[in-house]
Write a protein that holds these residues in place. Structure first.
Motif, PDB file in Angstrom:
ATOM      1  N   ASN A  31      34.166  11.996  20.559  1.00  0.00           N
ATOM      2  CA  ASN A  31      35.362  11.235  20.183  1.00  0.00           C
ATOM      3  C   ASN A  31      35.019   9.891  19.548  1.00  0.00           C
ATOM      4  O   ASN A  31      35.733   8.897  19.716  1.00  0.00           O
ATOM      5  N   ASP A  32      33.892   9.865  18.813  1.00  0.00           N
ATOM      6  CA  ASP A  32      33.455   8.650  18.105  1.00  0.00           C
ATOM      7  C   ASP A  32      33.267   7.454  19.029  1.00  0.00           C
ATOM      8  O   ASP A  32      33.499   6.297  18.653  1.00  0.00           O
ATOM      9  N   GLN A  33      32.827   7.705  20.255  1.00  0.00           N
ATOM     10  CA  GLN A  33      32.573   6.613  21.187  1.00  0.00           C
ATOM     11  C   GLN A  33      31.322   5.843  20.765  1.00  0.00           C
ATOM     12  O   GLN A  33      30.460   6.355  20.055  1.00  0.00           O
ATOM     13  N   LEU A  34      31.225   4.601  21.202  1.00  0.00           N
ATOM     14  CA  LEU A  34      30.036   3.815  20.936  1.00  0.00           C
ATOM     15  C   LEU A  34      28.863   4.379  21.730  1.00  0.00           C
ATOM     16  O   LEU A  34      29.031   4.837  22.858  1.00  0.00           O
ATOM     17  N   PRO A  35      27.649   4.346  21.156  1.00  0.00           N
ATOM     18  CA  PRO A  35      26.487   4.855  21.896  1.00  0.00           C
ATOM     19  C   PRO A  35      26.160   3.944  23.067  1.00  0.00           C
ATOM     20  O   PRO A  35      26.453   2.743  23.032  1.00  0.00           O
TER      21      PRO A  35
END
Length: 277
Positions: A31-35
């Motif tokens: 879900n395009d979360q930050l790494p």
């Protein structure tokens, strides 16, 4: 591709190419979360290709079990199984945590491809071209985790590519001959799984079984169509010890052949639909 020796295994997509040793890419996160912070600034020289691709092939089998989605049997890795993280069906990152994804290869002396999987009797049953396996957490009550995943060989009948049918406490599948129906069930007499041939009750099935469908109401019946155009019904109620076969044709002259069968839920009973030509 994915870094195989990184602190945190994060897949990424190559977007730019500079040379054979320099490329640019973008991390692929759910879900395009930050790494995570532990993945930033980490370098590695070891990478691995994706499990599924036009080169490696795509899974033949898929199933849900114990809060995970399971894929298995690609073209290049026919006996390998991948499971998602617990309750996170789009995340397959492996690790040692109980909710991490799993990567399992069946330790068989035969090169058998996985054809189907089914959640049955608190275990994941795996059907291959030559054997049947179960995967569990070590016992019936233990959830499967990366550190508690046990794959055990159970029977050696082999399977066709037809998906199995789950009926009450039993699992029925067409074995590799395409003409026999086996019943995978637990036997208290031998304290293990057994798989008797249920077609012995009718003798030789005419043709190869190419499709099955299960009707649960008003009577428990497994329907099967063969490549020669015959339709078989297998009345099956293990609790009442009822097992009986019947063969069906399209008429006295037998001019038409059955091609396909399916079952749809009706208002008061299941509806059996067939196609004939």
């Amino acid at each position: 591709i994915e870094a195989s020796s990184a602190v945190v295994k994060m897949p990424f997509k190559i977007e730019t190419y500079t040379s054979t040793t320099v490329v640019g890419g973008k991390l692929i996160t759910v879900n395009d979360q930050l790494p995570p912070a532990s993945a930033i600034g980490v370098s590695t020289t070891s990478y691995r290709k994706p499990a599924f691709s036009t080169v490696e092939g795509y899974p033949r089998a898929v199933s849900f079990h114990d809060g995970r989605i399971w894929y298995a049997g690609t073209t290049e890795r026919g006996s390998r199984i991948w499971a998602s993280k617990l309750d996170d069906f789009y995340n397959f990152l492996t690790g040692s945590a109980d909710d991490s994804g799993l990567d399992v290869t069946l330790s068989s002396t035969e090169a058998n491809d996985i054809l189907w999987m089914a959640s049955h009797n608190r275990a994941l049953v795996v059907g291959t071209t030559g054997q049947e396996w179960t995967i569990d957490g070590g016992d019936a009550e233990t959830v499967i985790t990366p550190t508690k995943a046990r794959a055990r060989l159970r029977t050696r009948h082999g399977s066709s590519g037809i998906a199995p049918e789950l009926i009450a406490e039993s699992l029925l599948w067409v074995n590799r001959t395409d003409s026999c129906l086996n019943e995978f069930t637990y036997s208290f007499q031998i304290d293990g799984f057994t798989a008797p041939d249920m077609t012995q009750l009718i003798g030789m099935v005419k043709g190869r079984i190419i499709q099955t469908a299960y009707q649960s109401r008003p009577v428990s019946i497994l329907w099967a169509v063969t490549d020669l155009g015959y339709l078989y019904s297998f009345t099956y109620d293990r609790e009442q010890n009822i097992v009986a076969w019947a063969m069906h044709t399209t008429g006295e002259d037998d001019a038409h052949k059955f091609v396909s069968v399916t079952v749809a839920y009706g208002t008061t009973s299941d509806e059996v639909w067939v196609v004939a030509n």
